[in-house]
Design a protein around this motif. Structure first.
Motif, PDB file in Angstrom:
ATOM      1  N   MET A 463       0.849  -1.203   0.000  1.00 24.73           N
ATOM      2  CA  MET A 463       0.000   0.000   0.000  1.00 24.73           C
ATOM      3  C   MET A 463       0.881   1.248   0.000  1.00 24.73           C
ATOM      4  O   MET A 463       0.637   2.203  -0.743  1.00 24.73           O
ATOM      5  N   HIS A 464       1.899   1.215   0.822  1.00 20.44           N
ATOM      6  CA  HIS A 464       2.789   2.370   0.911  1.00 20.44           C
ATOM      7  C   HIS A 464       3.532   2.587  -0.413  1.00 20.44           C
ATOM      8  O   HIS A 464       3.694   3.722  -0.858  1.00 20.44           O
ATOM      9  N   SER A 465       3.950   1.511  -1.014  1.00 20.04           N
ATOM     10  CA  SER A 465       4.646   1.630  -2.295  1.00 20.04           C
ATOM     11  C   SER A 465       3.739   2.268  -3.348  1.00 20.04           C
ATOM     12  O   SER A 465       4.199   3.016  -4.210  1.00 20.04           O
ATOM     13  N   LEU A 466       2.430   1.999  -3.254  1.00 24.08           N
ATOM     14  CA  LEU A 466       1.465   2.584  -4.200  1.00 24.08           C
ATOM     15  C   LEU A 466       1.130   4.030  -3.837  1.00 24.08           C
ATOM     16  O   LEU A 466       0.254   4.635  -4.459  1.00 24.08           O
ATOM     17  N   ASP A 467       1.811   4.551  -2.817  1.00 24.39           N
ATOM     18  CA  ASP A 467       1.562   5.897  -2.319  1.00 24.39           C
ATOM     19  C   ASP A 467       0.136   6.029  -1.787  1.00 24.39           C
ATOM     20  O   ASP A 467      -0.532   7.043  -1.979  1.00 24.39           O
ATOM     21  N   LEU A 468      -0.321   4.955  -1.130  1.00 24.29           N
ATOM     22  CA  LEU A 468      -1.648   4.965  -0.510  1.00 24.29           C
ATOM     23  C   LEU A 468      -1.473   4.860   1.003  1.00 24.29           C
ATOM     24  O   LEU A 468      -0.483   4.290   1.475  1.00 24.29           O
TER      25      LEU A 468
END
Ligand SMILES: [Zn+2]
Lengths: 530, 93
Positions: A463-468
């Motif tokens: 999720m963090h990698s997707l900037d979410l």
């Protein structure tokens, strides 16, 4: 633009990959691309779910929640109807927590998800989904969006029978096989992986989704049956011809896999962050523990004699318990469950342990299990017995067997009615170890190595990698120091309601009593407030 | 839903299931899953899922059709399935 590339490797372990990314035996470096990825990226062992099994572990990786919450505990689901127990398969509708595919999709990200278990029937998705563990006969219906099957069919060399899961064949896992039979097994899984790679490569190019996720499961299948050709600890001093052939074949598989990883990473491009993870690791299991045989000898389980019909014979040879349910108090439903379900009587005279005796019966069972010994060596064969309310707390806990066994060698139990209860295998078989792998690489990833991460951390990381934002109810975390960018926490993921997930429990007396007992157990542990 | 409608639905769902299986079998009330459509246990599970998806319900109680007196049945005709579903849907309605 693909921002996040996730490659799942079912059952991958550093016990093997550390060797294949170096060259300890002068065989050459089998996985040079992975070696480079690890050298430039971040590596950590990854602790699986409390029972390190493919369906619960991957579903935890997809939902950020432990199995007691998401509700998937095994391949096979059983429903105790008192006079009988009905077995069927878990499927996507049993997942009671939202997946990262859904979370990312409703925040405007496009997804491709390939070959993950428990993804059929396919949930709606912003992108493409091909479920794993689905027989070729049912692939078309189980892909999203409609029409995807025909696009995939157009890929050069596509063969649904090569690609798909074969339940009958896969049920041979854990059986003793001669080396030439294992060779056939490994050879079978080579084209399967190539099929998945071609689909992955095509869809990555055509879709360019924000999150591209593919799972390769040949690792697990090959390690189960050919572990003795891979485990450094089992390497023979004087290898036989057949061992050398089998080893070469296995290394060939991993070499191909390395090529698939390289081509997907290159296709995703230099701006993508790349993550690899496994649902569990692997280790050697030299022992067989026939748990239902043991329960039978203790008088807590009664076997059933099969009728003459074909269906009856099929049922008896199936890998789940075939018992006289009127005379059975406790049973292990499937080898993969490593579980023992305790049956609670629905009323006076009904089969099962009286409700009032549940705790004492369970205590006795646990104590006796912990004392089970290998008659040859005197060693204890069970490392730990997990109580469900401790190992799998959550709203779905009631579907989990009451006890989960961790065998001393991490093996899976046998449910067959064969004596003796404990014996040694001709050759150690591969079994699931709780520690799998995590590898990350690409821009914004801090290089290095860490101590153990949790499988529940992976969805937070993705999720963090997707900037979410990471949903606040995710049980894992983004490990400190893995990313340069700061982590945002956001709204909780959704709970899947009865309409979309499992059917509501039939509201008969037994399930009410069962529910109350589970609530009591959760309260006692402080998971629920009074 | 009347029996004819349910039967139509059963034919449609089963025809959809076997579409890619390269069979010559006809789909009708007397068509049998194992004998005519080469069903294996996994296909029966998939068929149950397909009905549940089509009818948007999970508690249709298929175990009552698949197990009789604690024994698994050998084979089923599409007519039997339709009759079962018709009765189940009537109870639920
Ligand atoms: Zn696995």
């Amino acid at each position: 633009m693909t921002r996040t590339l996730f490659i799942g490797l079912d059952g991958a372990t550093f016990t093997i990959l550390d060797e294949l990314t170096s060259d300890p035996y002068g065989e050459g470096v089998t996985m040079p691309f992975l070696a480079g990825l690890i050298a430039s990226g971040h590596k950590a062992p990854l602790r699986s779910t409390n029972h390190p099994l493919t369906p619960p572990a991957w579903v935890s990786l997809m939902t950020g929640r432990n199995p007691g919450s998401h509700g998937v505990f095994d391949f096979v689901r059983f429903k105790d109807m008192g006079h009988d127990v009905y077995f069927t398969l878990y499927d996507a509708r049993d997942i009671q927590d939202e997946t990262i595919w859904s979370l990312a999709g409703r925040q405007g990200r496009r997804i491709v998800s390939l070959n993950f278990p428990m993804m059929a029937p396919p949930p709606d998705i912003e992108g493409c989904l091909v479920p794993g563990f689905t027989s070729w006969k049912h692939l078309r219906r189980n892909m999203r969006p409609e029409g995807l099957y025909d696009r995939i069919k157009a890929i050069d060399g596509f063969d649904p029978k090569e690609l798909a899961w074969d339940f009958e064949r896969e049920s041979k896992i854990g059986e003793d096989m001669a080396d030439d039979e294992v060779e056939g097994w490994v050879r079978h899984h080579l084209p399967r992986e190539a099929q998945w790679f071609r689909i992955a490569d095509t869809l990555l190019e055509q879709e360019n989704p924000d999150l591209f996720a593919v799972m390769f499961d040949g690792t697990d299948k090959i390690q189960h049956q050919a572990w003795h050709a891979l485990d450094p600890a089992l390497r023979p001093a004087e290898p036989s011809e057949s061992w050398l052939r089998l080893r070469a074949l296995c290394l060939g598989y991993f070499r191909e896999l390395d090529g698939y990883i390289r081509r997907l990473v290159e296709r995703a491009g230099p701006d993508a962050q790349v993550f690899l993870a496994s649902d569990h690791g692997f280790t050697a299991s030299p022992r067989v523990v026939r748990i239902n045989r043991w329960l039978g000898e203790k008088g807590w389980l009664t076997w059933r004699t099969a009728g003459d019909s074909e269906a009856e014979k099929r049922r008896e040879s199936a890998n789940f318990a075939y018992l006289d349910w009127t005379k059975t108090l406790a049973f292990c439903p499937t080898p993969s469950s490593n579980g023992i379900a305790i049956r609670v009587a629905r009323g006076p005279g009904e089969p099962g342990v009286p409700e009032a005796d549940y705790e004492s019966f369970r205590d006795t069972l646990v104590a006796e299990l912990k004392e089970m010994r290998d008659p040859l060596t005197g060693e204890k064969v069970i490392r730990d017995v997990l109580l469900r309310e401790q190992a799998f707390p959550g709203a779905a806990m009631g579907d989990c067997p009451d006890l989960t066994l961790v065998l001393s060698d991490y093996g899976f139990v046998s449910v067959r009615n064969v004596a003796p209860v404990v014996s040694m295998r001709a050759t150690p078989t591969g079994t699931h170890h709780p520690d799998g792998i995590f590898i990350a690489a690409g821009p914004g990833i801090a290089p290095g190595a860490s101590g153990r991460f949790s499988i529940l951390d992976v969805p937070s990381i993705l999720m963090h990698s997707l900037d979410l934002p990471v949903p606040r109810n995710f049980e894992g975390r983004v490990p400190d120091g893995l990313f340069a960018r700061e982590v945002r926490v956001g709204p909780a993921s959704r709970r899947m309601s009865a309409g979309t997930a499992a059917e509501p429990q039939v509201a008969d007396e037994a399930s009410e009593a069962e529910k109350l007992r589970i609530l009591e157990q959760l309260k006692a542990l402080g998971y629920l407030e009074d | 839903m009347d029996l004819a409608k349910v039967q139509e639905l059963v034919f449609e769902v089963v025809a959809g299931l076997v579409a890619d299986w390269d069979l010559d079998a006809e789909i009708g009330a007397t068509t049998r899953l194992v004998a005519n459509l080469e069903f294996e246990s996994i296909d029966i599970i998939q068929m149950v899922v397909a009905f549940e998806e089509r009818l948007q319900r999970r508690n249709l109680g298929f175990e009552k059709l698949l197990m009789v007196d604690g024994r698994y049945v050998d084979d089923l005709s599409l007519g039997q399935i339709a009759a079962f579903l018709h009765q189940r849907l009537a109870v639920a309605a």
